[in-house]
Write an enzyme that holds these catalytic residues in place. Structure first.
Site, mmCIF file in Angstrom:
data_model
loop_
_atom_site.group_PDB
_atom_site.id
_atom_site.type_symbol
_atom_site.label_atom_id
_atom_site.label_comp_id
_atom_site.label_asym_id
_atom_site.label_seq_id
_atom_site.Cartn_x
_atom_site.Cartn_y
_atom_site.Cartn_z
ATOM 1 C CB SER A 49 -0.929 -0.064 1.222
ATOM 2 O OG SER A 49 -1.778 1.035 1.325
ATOM 3 C CG HIS A 86 -5.595 -2.176 -0.092
ATOM 4 N ND1 HIS A 86 -4.859 -1.751 -1.172
ATOM 5 C CD2 HIS A 86 -5.026 -1.591 0.991
ATOM 6 C CE1 HIS A 86 -3.900 -0.942 -0.769
ATOM 7 N NE2 HIS A 86 -3.968 -0.834 0.547
#
Length: 528
Positions: A297, A502
């Site tokens: 990320s 994610h």
């Protein structure tokens, strides 16, 4: 007169106490220290500190003219001249003006100054995120509730990184470093239980957490599953970083964490101050010339910003592994990122409400940016009120049920509002740029109207890109564009697991076999 005199004394004493708490004494720390600092969430403060938003003249200059005087209606809930957000409106309440426009649990008041005029306005923000939630079953919803009621992993819920590591019989070291601009960062070093490589040939692997995360993220699934343990078991010299503002890096030589000055940093400062400090320290301590960098990320964003700007750090990286790389954001699904982009109708209100300090959105904001939609679909208050899930995606179906309460306890771990806003700026931009302060300040800082762009063609480092189809923050189209621009991509891997999102890169039960095994094999084949 006595009353006036007493009032003056109390006022002076209050000001003195406030200055003490804002500027606590911190010793002059060396750049290479191996003594642990106290973590902010492990013990209550000895002194009460008044956490309040502050709007300094310096920060006010950052705002665009159009948003400079926007009132903050969210804090009081009594300013009916601005549109209300969903969580402010309770069933049965009398509407101050207009009707409520509702779509899939999201409720926003209509009116002359409302950011929405019909359901389509809401749908445009939320539809892509909503579509990724439709596979959650009734059984999943029931199991979530059971997991929070039973709390079978209570020790993990309440443990910090050091305790987590030691509980599984790994040796851990805590290292404290100071950045060149005064932030105090904590790194953790994990020693393998069994050394399978010659100690002189143990490559260093540096793990950098993602947005709103900390070193904990690499540990919560435990041995045999979390990447940090798997790398340590493979014999590598494993280091876990923590950026400024995260739960293990909330100290500065002169700024107190309760003051807005502490939080005046964006991804630029993380990339150009935090990463160089930690990388140099790891290399010096490990007596290595290069290291393997694994980022998730935001950990990828900072890396690409650093290596595109400072050529000397390209020579210090053996290979970079980017999980859910966040560079281009044009197709982002996350409602918050869409709403905080400067072109959004929600931007002015969110810009004012979030302020310029730590990213700590109110309950009302969390509900509005996706929490209410989550409650309609997932029906779990604990997940749907957690800002990490609200920003990154609610899909927990690929996680072990008893792990979800542990994640909720450890995340979010801290971030500045500027970090969030910089991603919002990237939604409207054609590339990753430095933080946009507005035209006037941009001219003073950068010498141009727009902030400069980070050039991905300058990232001359071997890179592996791992991404997934349903990621809210790293859309496949944006990752494929990044792949096209990077000069040395050694591996482009799209996770084949259905509904992989994610947060699954760190918490999915399938991650060890599908992602980590591939990553570790790649490190072995590229070891120096």
């Amino acid at each position: 007169m006595r009353a006036i005199y007493l009032l003056l004394c109390v006022t002076l004493l209050r000001g003195t106490a406030g200055s003490i708490f804002r500027r606590p004494y911190l010793p002059d720390l060396d750049g290479l220290i191996v003594t642990p600092l106290d973590y902010y969430d492990q013990a209550p403060s000895k002194h009460p500190i008044n956490y309040r938003r502050d709007s300094s003249s310096e920060e006010t200059k950052e705002r665009d003219d159009k948003s400079r005087d926007v009132p903050s209606s969210y804090r009081s809930g009594k300013d009916w001249n601005a549109p209300l957000l969903s969580a402010v409106i309770n069933q049965g309440d009398q509407m101050p003006y207009g009707d409520v426009i509702a779509w899939q649990g999201v409720q926003i008041a209509a009116g002359p100054k409302s950011p929405v005029t019909n359901k389509k306005d809401i749908e445009r923000i939320f539809i892509d995120a909503y579509q990724t939630m439709q596979h959650v079953t009734e059984e999943d919803k029931t199991r979530y509730h059971e997991a929070f009621n039973k709390l079978t992993r209570k020790e993990d819920v309440n443990s910090n990184a050091t305790e987590l590591i030691r509980r599984h019989n790994y040796k851990v070291e805590e290292h404290i470093v100071k950045t060149d601009d005064g932030y105090i960062l904590t790194l953790f070093r994990i020693q393998p239980r069994k050394v399978t490589l010659d100690i002189k040939n143990r490559p260093a692997v540096f793990l950098m957490h993602g947005l709103l995360g900390s070193a904990d993220d690499w540990l919560l699934m435990g041995p045999e599953n979390s990447l940090a343990y798997l790398l340590a078991d493979a014999g590598y010299n494993v280091w876990l970083g923590n950026i400024r503002g995260s739960k293990y890096s909330r100290h500065h030589v002169s700024k107190h964490v309760s003051h807005p000055d502490f939080w005046r940093f964006s991804i630029d400062e993380i990339a150009l101050h935090d990463l160089p400090t930690m990388i140099d320290y790891v290399l010096k301590s490990s007596k290595q010339e290069k290291l393997f960098y694994v980022g998730h990320s935001q950990g990828t964003t900072a890396f690409f910003a650093l290596t595109s700007s400072r050529p000397e750090y390209r020579e210090k990286i053996a290979m970079m592994f980017a999980m859910a790389p966040m560079v281009y954001m044009n197709h982002v699904r996350s409602p918050l990122m869409r709403m905080i982009s400067p072109s959004s109708r929600f931007y002015d209100n969110l810009h004012t409400e979030l302020g310029h300090g730590e990213f700590k959105p109110s309950k009302e904001v969390v509900h509005t940016i996706g929490g209410n939609m989550c409650k309609k679909e997932i029906q779990c208050e604990f997940v749907c009120s957690n800002v990490n899930f609200v920003v990154s995606g609610f899909d927990t179906s690929d996680m072990e049920y008893d792990l979800v309460p542990v994640i909720v306890r450890h995340l979010p771990a801290g971030a500045s509002t500027r970090q969030i806003k910089q991603y919002g700026q990237a939604v409207d931009s054609e590339g990753l740029r430095k933080y946009d302060y507005g035209t006037d300040i941009n001219n003073m800082i950068y010498g141009q109207h727009q902030p400069p762009r980070y050039n991905m063609t300058e990232v001359k480092v071997p890179v592996a890109l791992y991404y997934s189809e349903e990621d809210w923050l790293a859309h496949p189209k944006d990752v494929e564009r990044l792949h096209a621009e990077l000069p040395d991509v050694r591996d482009l891997f799209k996770v084949p697991t259905e509904h992989f999102s994610h947060m699954d890169f760190q918490f999915s039960k399938h991650a060890p076999q599908v992602v980590y095994k591939r990553l570790i094999e790649s490190i072995k084949s590229h070891s120096y």
